[in-house]
Design an enzyme around this catalytic site. Structure first.
Site, mmCIF file in Angstrom:
data_model
loop_
_atom_site.group_PDB
_atom_site.id
_atom_site.type_symbol
_atom_site.label_atom_id
_atom_site.label_comp_id
_atom_site.label_asym_id
_atom_site.label_seq_id
_atom_site.Cartn_x
_atom_site.Cartn_y
_atom_site.Cartn_z
ATOM 1 N N ARG A 163 -133.863 23.889 -4.899
ATOM 2 C CA ARG A 163 -133.988 24.051 -6.352
ATOM 3 C C ARG A 163 -135.133 23.219 -6.908
ATOM 4 O O ARG A 163 -135.008 22.654 -7.993
ATOM 5 C CB ARG A 163 -132.704 23.618 -7.062
ATOM 6 C CG ARG A 163 -131.533 24.530 -6.833
ATOM 7 C CD ARG A 163 -131.648 25.768 -7.693
ATOM 8 N NE ARG A 163 -130.555 26.669 -7.409
ATOM 9 C CZ ARG A 163 -129.398 26.651 -8.059
ATOM 10 N NH1 ARG A 163 -129.220 25.825 -9.052
ATOM 11 N NH2 ARG A 163 -128.471 27.491 -7.730
ATOM 12 N N ARG A 190 -134.538 23.632 -13.907
ATOM 13 C CA ARG A 190 -134.542 23.157 -15.300
ATOM 14 C C ARG A 190 -134.890 21.682 -15.477
ATOM 15 O O ARG A 190 -135.200 21.252 -16.566
ATOM 16 C CB ARG A 190 -133.170 23.436 -15.938
ATOM 17 C CG ARG A 190 -133.082 24.859 -16.442
ATOM 18 C CD ARG A 190 -131.681 25.199 -16.848
ATOM 19 N NE ARG A 190 -130.791 25.001 -15.696
ATOM 20 C CZ ARG A 190 -129.517 25.361 -15.682
ATOM 21 N NH1 ARG A 190 -128.963 25.880 -16.754
ATOM 22 N NH2 ARG A 190 -128.778 25.164 -14.622
ATOM 23 N N ARG A 236 -138.874 29.160 -19.342
ATOM 24 C CA ARG A 236 -137.493 29.606 -19.516
ATOM 25 C C ARG A 236 -137.148 29.800 -20.989
ATOM 26 O O ARG A 236 -136.283 30.615 -21.325
ATOM 27 C CB ARG A 236 -136.570 28.569 -18.858
ATOM 28 C CG ARG A 236 -135.106 28.862 -18.889
ATOM 29 C CD ARG A 236 -134.730 29.963 -17.904
ATOM 30 N NE ARG A 236 -133.281 30.092 -17.851
ATOM 31 C CZ ARG A 236 -132.563 30.727 -18.760
ATOM 32 N NH1 ARG A 236 -133.164 31.310 -19.776
ATOM 33 N NH2 ARG A 236 -131.248 30.788 -18.651
ATOM 34 N N ASP A 269 -133.015 34.258 -6.594
ATOM 35 C CA ASP A 269 -131.640 33.774 -6.552
ATOM 36 C C ASP A 269 -130.905 34.491 -5.440
ATOM 37 O O ASP A 269 -131.213 35.647 -5.132
ATOM 38 C CB ASP A 269 -130.953 34.032 -7.892
ATOM 39 C CG ASP A 269 -129.657 33.248 -8.000
ATOM 40 O OD1 ASP A 269 -129.719 32.017 -8.160
ATOM 41 O OD2 ASP A 269 -128.584 33.862 -7.876
ATOM 42 N N TYR A 281 -118.820 35.346 -4.109
ATOM 43 C CA TYR A 281 -119.169 35.647 -5.506
ATOM 44 C C TYR A 281 -118.697 37.044 -5.888
ATOM 45 O O TYR A 281 -118.179 37.273 -6.973
ATOM 46 C CB TYR A 281 -120.687 35.550 -5.721
ATOM 47 C CG TYR A 281 -121.165 34.141 -5.976
ATOM 48 C CD1 TYR A 281 -121.022 33.556 -7.233
ATOM 49 C CD2 TYR A 281 -121.751 33.388 -4.973
ATOM 50 C CE1 TYR A 281 -121.451 32.259 -7.469
ATOM 51 C CE2 TYR A 281 -122.181 32.092 -5.192
ATOM 52 C CZ TYR A 281 -122.025 31.528 -6.445
ATOM 53 O OH TYR A 281 -122.441 30.247 -6.676
HETATM 54 O O1 CP3 Z 1 -134.811 26.198 -4.669
HETATM 55 C C1 CP3 Z 1 -135.590 26.780 -5.451
HETATM 56 O O2 CP3 Z 1 -136.395 26.168 -6.184
HETATM 57 C C2 CP3 Z 1 -135.657 28.299 -5.446
HETATM 58 C C3 CP3 Z 1 -134.833 28.973 -6.386
HETATM 59 C C4 CP3 Z 1 -133.343 29.149 -6.194
HETATM 60 C C5 CP3 Z 1 -132.507 29.437 -7.294
HETATM 61 N N1 CP3 Z 1 -131.274 29.721 -6.810
HETATM 62 C C6 CP3 Z 1 -132.951 29.465 -8.678
HETATM 63 C C7 CP3 Z 1 -131.957 29.387 -9.731
HETATM 64 C C8 CP3 Z 1 -132.551 29.166 -5.045
HETATM 65 C C9 CP3 Z 1 -132.934 28.870 -3.615
HETATM 66 C C10 CP3 Z 1 -131.245 29.546 -5.466
HETATM 67 C C11 CP3 Z 1 -130.137 29.744 -4.508
HETATM 68 C C12 CP3 Z 1 -128.789 29.866 -5.043
HETATM 69 N N2 CP3 Z 1 -128.367 30.511 -6.163
HETATM 70 C C13 CP3 Z 1 -127.653 29.411 -4.388
HETATM 71 C C14 CP3 Z 1 -127.659 28.710 -3.069
HETATM 72 C C15 CP3 Z 1 -128.074 27.303 -3.224
HETATM 73 C C16 CP3 Z 1 -127.013 26.431 -3.755
HETATM 74 O O3 CP3 Z 1 -127.242 25.819 -4.799
HETATM 75 O O4 CP3 Z 1 -125.975 26.332 -3.110
HETATM 76 C C17 CP3 Z 1 -126.533 29.723 -5.150
HETATM 77 C C18 CP3 Z 1 -125.089 29.407 -4.834
HETATM 78 C C19 CP3 Z 1 -127.003 30.442 -6.270
HETATM 79 C C20 CP3 Z 1 -126.206 31.043 -7.325
HETATM 80 C C21 CP3 Z 1 -126.585 30.508 -8.636
HETATM 81 N N3 CP3 Z 1 -127.691 30.885 -9.346
HETATM 82 C C22 CP3 Z 1 -125.895 29.539 -9.391
HETATM 83 C C23 CP3 Z 1 -124.612 28.863 -8.944
HETATM 84 C C24 CP3 Z 1 -126.609 29.346 -10.557
HETATM 85 C C25 CP3 Z 1 -126.226 28.476 -11.695
HETATM 86 C C26 CP3 Z 1 -126.393 27.065 -11.411
HETATM 87 C C27 CP3 Z 1 -127.556 26.520 -12.156
HETATM 88 O O5 CP3 Z 1 -128.254 25.654 -11.610
HETATM 89 O O6 CP3 Z 1 -127.743 26.909 -13.306
HETATM 90 C C28 CP3 Z 1 -127.759 30.163 -10.504
HETATM 91 C C29 CP3 Z 1 -128.848 30.249 -11.476
HETATM 92 C C30 CP3 Z 1 -130.153 29.716 -11.015
HETATM 93 N N4 CP3 Z 1 -130.745 30.003 -9.807
HETATM 94 C C31 CP3 Z 1 -131.025 28.891 -11.740
HETATM 95 C C32 CP3 Z 1 -132.152 28.684 -10.952
HETATM 96 C C33 CP3 Z 1 -133.381 27.913 -11.292
HETATM 97 C C34 CP3 Z 1 -130.791 28.365 -13.127
HETATM 98 C C35 CP3 Z 1 -131.127 29.460 -14.070
HETATM 99 C C36 CP3 Z 1 -131.488 28.960 -15.433
HETATM 100 O O7 CP3 Z 1 -132.625 28.560 -15.637
HETATM 101 O O8 CP3 Z 1 -130.599 29.025 -16.279
#
Ligand code: CP3
Length: 648
Positions: A330, A334, A343, A379, A456
């Site tokens: 990640r 944010r 965003r 994602d 999910y």
């Molecule tokens: O790592 C990176 O920089 C690449 C981008 C990336 C995102 N999601 C962007 C994202 C990666 C590799 C993921 C993987 C992901 N997504 C996983 C596996 C990694 C982990 O954390 O276990 C999972 C379970 C998800 C599912 C997911 N997507 C969740 C649980 C959430 C909400 C949590 C959060 O941080 O808000 C997302 C949304 C998400 N994916 C965001 C980002 C940057 C936030 C979106 C926003 O800006 O509101």
């Protein structure tokens, strides 16, 4: 391509064909010769001569044997036993060795070492029957002898069997390795691995072998790298040149056909004759292949991969590195003001679906943090979009699925998914990001592993207990299996698309798999994750990540991956030992450590580097994703500290 008669064809030599040559002693001459004949050389030294007199391990073994300091000796190969006896003969006559060996437990893996031992008057106490793998050997030996505290010598040949050694040590034995060989693998196997990767991915047209041992070594390393099948398939489509009859026999013994043997068994002749015939032989081979093989999918060639020497890729392949590479899960998110600015204008999904935006966010994170890898902004849940389950992202709450899938009928409503059609924007983002990165760092593509995706889909969002998921798994295993098979297909297509677009590394996120016990993991998850990993080209390293997986690490390794991701709940050093150092590891700083003082961050990062102990194959990362509230400056400082503290 039409074959032109020999007489009218001007000899253009290799005309730009990529020529692999396994020669060691005359490696640089081979490279120059290939170049002079118009080829692109891929020279991969595959042998190193070990003078037998300089084999101190053998003499150390003999001294220990004579001093009654050994309880068990395991002989793995017939050639090895014979070489060992020959080598020691100058100091220890065979009968003296035999007497000493008769006093202790001797183990022969299979009939060949057993025969050599018997000829020397030693009846092995344990002889392992076919298929005599290390597993049978270990279980049979452990059944007969309590290995705790036993001193065990293992005569080995070629590559060490790390699983066997780890298994012996796990049962409390002290292991002494007795490598005996005339030809060793080269110390730096990087070029050989690179050549095998080129062969496996169809990125070479000609292979030249100048000794039989090269054939054995190349296939042995391919086996150890887990790409033997791809390498064989690759070699089958190439022009194979062999220096002479012994080498040709070795190729044929391994099921490979020889296209050309020069009039004189010399490197120069081999290269010259291969250069003049390669184009035609290749054309003939391709026409032949086209008319006989119909079921092989036509794959677009993967984009060229110029980063083979980047520390990140070298670490994935367990090669030495000038410093420990680091990237952060990640890393584009944010916590970063640049991200928040984009965003503010766009929803998360819009950001993902606009390739230029996703690429920009990807590259900005690399530039801001100076990390050693980019990860494409996307994602793990995007493949759920074309499944029509009502995926959307709620501000602050994470992903929500409006129509969860909990029955066969609900699963069947999801039709066939056209991945490139529905998710082509991810491929486009990869192409743009890769171009913008201009070769500075490799780009990681990724997907959710089937268990985490299924959870999910079944739960409808994040979960604490995975009640609905496990209920489906336990009560309707056939629905579970059908769902997992569908996810394997979609995920394989999705990752293949990313690799073809230019992803250099793949990470599989099984973020929530730690909620399962080992038996459930083995039965309900392992086969599916393994299936995906095995369908990807061996030339692209796979990072297999999960959290709370302290109880699953060995099983995750069994499922596959070149790198196993660790979270902070395990000690990196211990976890790596449990994996027998047979794979690379990634991790494992607690993301919340980034909220501490710089001194504290440094101490914690150092503790992790110390546990890795400078071994090749460690990629620094957090144990899970960066939290949105994390101070950016601390993240930048961490990257700098890891680079500085790990510089070798
Ligand atoms: O790592 C990176 O920089 C690449 C981008 C990336 C995102 N999601 C962007 C994202 C990666 C590799 C993921 C993987 C992901 N997504 C996983 C596996 C990694 C982990 O954390 O276990 C999972 C379970 C998800 C599912 C997911 N997507 C969740 C649980 C959430 C909400 C949590 C959060 O941080 O808000 C997302 C949304 C998400 N994916 C965001 C980002 C940057 C936030 C979106 C926003 O800006 O509101």
């Amino acid at each position: 391509m039409e074959a032109v008669p020999e007489t009218s064809r001007p000899d253009k030599g290799f005309a730009g064909l990529r020529v692999v040559c396994f020669e060691s002693r005359m490696a640089s001459e081979a490279g120059r010769l290939i170049e002079r004949h118009g080829g692109i050389p891929i020279v991969a030294p595959s042998m190193r001569e070990v003078p037998l007199v300089e084999n101190p391990a053998a003499f150390k073994f003999a001294r220990a044997l004579m001093a009654n300091e050994l309880d068990v000796v395991i002989f793995l190969t017939g050639v090895g036993v014979k070489a060992l006896f020959d080598l020691l003969a100058s100091v220890y006559p065979q009968e003296v060795l035999a007497q000493a060996l008769r006093r202790i437990t001797t183990v022969a893996r299979g009939p060949k070492p057993a025969r050599v031992l018997r000829n020397a008057g030693i009846v092995p106490a344990v002889e392992i029957a076919q298929p005599n793998t290390w597993r049978e050997l270990l279980s049979e030996l452990a059944r007969r002898t309590d290995l705790a505290g036993q001193r065990v010598a293992v005569q080995e040949y070629g590559i060490s069997n790390r699983e066997l050694i780890a298994g012996l040590e796990a049962r409390g034995a002290t292991v002494m390795l007795v490598p005996v060989y005339r030809w060793a693998l080269p110390e730096d196997r990087g070029p050989l691995r690179g050549a095998l990767a080129a062969i496996a991915s169809g990125n070479a047209e000609v292979a030249l072998f100048t000794s039989a041992t090269q054939v054995v070594h190349a296939l042995q390393v391919a086996e150890a790298e887990g790409c033997a099948q791809e390498v064989r398939r690759g070699l089958g489509a190439m022009v194979l040149g062999s220096v002479g009859p012994v080498c040709s026999a070795a190729l044929r013994d391994h099921g490979l056909s020889v296209d050309l043997e020069p009039a004189h068994p010399k490197l120069g002749h081999l290269v010259r004759e291969a250069a003049s015939q390669a184009a035609e032989l290749l054309a003939r081979k391709r026409i032949g292949a086209a008319s006989t093989v119909t079921d092989r999918p036509v794959r677009t060639e993967p984009a060229p991969r110029p980063f083979d020497n980047h520390p990140m890729l070298r670490a994935c392949r367990m090669m030495s590195v000038p410093y420990t590479p680091i990237w952060l899960m990640r890393q584009a998110g944010r916590y970063m003001p640049e991200y928040r600015r984009v965003r503010d204008r766009l929803s998360f999904l819009e950001m993902c679906q606009r390739p230029e935006v996703a690429a920009e966010v990807t590259v900005t994170a690399v530039e801001r943090l100076n990390v050693d890898a980019a990860i494409i902004f996307a994602d793990i849940l995007l493949p759920l979009l074309p499944m029509n389950v009502g995926l959307h992202y709620e501000r602050g709450d994470g992903p929500v699925i409006d129509r969860p899938v909990r029955s066969l009928a609900e699963l069947q409503r999801i039709g066939k998914i056209d991945v490139p059609g529905a998710l082509g924007f991810v491929a486009e983002a990869i192409r743009i990001a890769r171009k913008a990165l201009a070769g500075r760092v490799p780009l990681i593509g990724f997907a959710g592993a089937p268990f985490t995706l299924a959870s999910y889909m079944i739960e409808g969002g994040a979960s604490r207990q995975y009640l609905a998921t496990k209920r489906l798994m336990y009560n309707h295993p056939e629905v579970w299996a059908a769902l997992m098979r569908m996810l394997v297909r979609v995920t394989t297509d999705y990752l293949t698309m990313q690799i073809e677009a230019g992803a250099d590394i793949i990470q599989l996120f099984d973020s929530w798999v730690g909620s399962l016990g080992p038996d459930d993991y083995r039965n309900f998850v392992l086969p599916y994750t393994a299936d995906i990993i095995h369908r990807l080209p061996a030339s692209v390293p796979v990072i297999h990540f999960g959290t709370i997986t302290g109880n699953l690490l060995e099983l995750m390794r069994e499922a596959g991956g070149d790198v196993i991701g660790l979270d902070w709940r395990v000690k990196l050093g211990e976890a790596w030992s449990r994996l027998a150092h047979a794979v690379a590891v990634q991790g494992n700083l607690d993301p919340i450590a980034l909220f501490a003082s710089l001194d504290e961050i440094r101490a914690r990062a150092k503790a992790i580097l110390d546990q890795a102990g400078g071994r090749p194959g460690h990629i620094f990362n957090l144990g899970h994703g960066i939290l949105p509230e994390t101070p950016v400056d601390n993240v930048i400082a961490l990257v700098e500290m890891v680079h500085e503290m790990s510089r070798r």
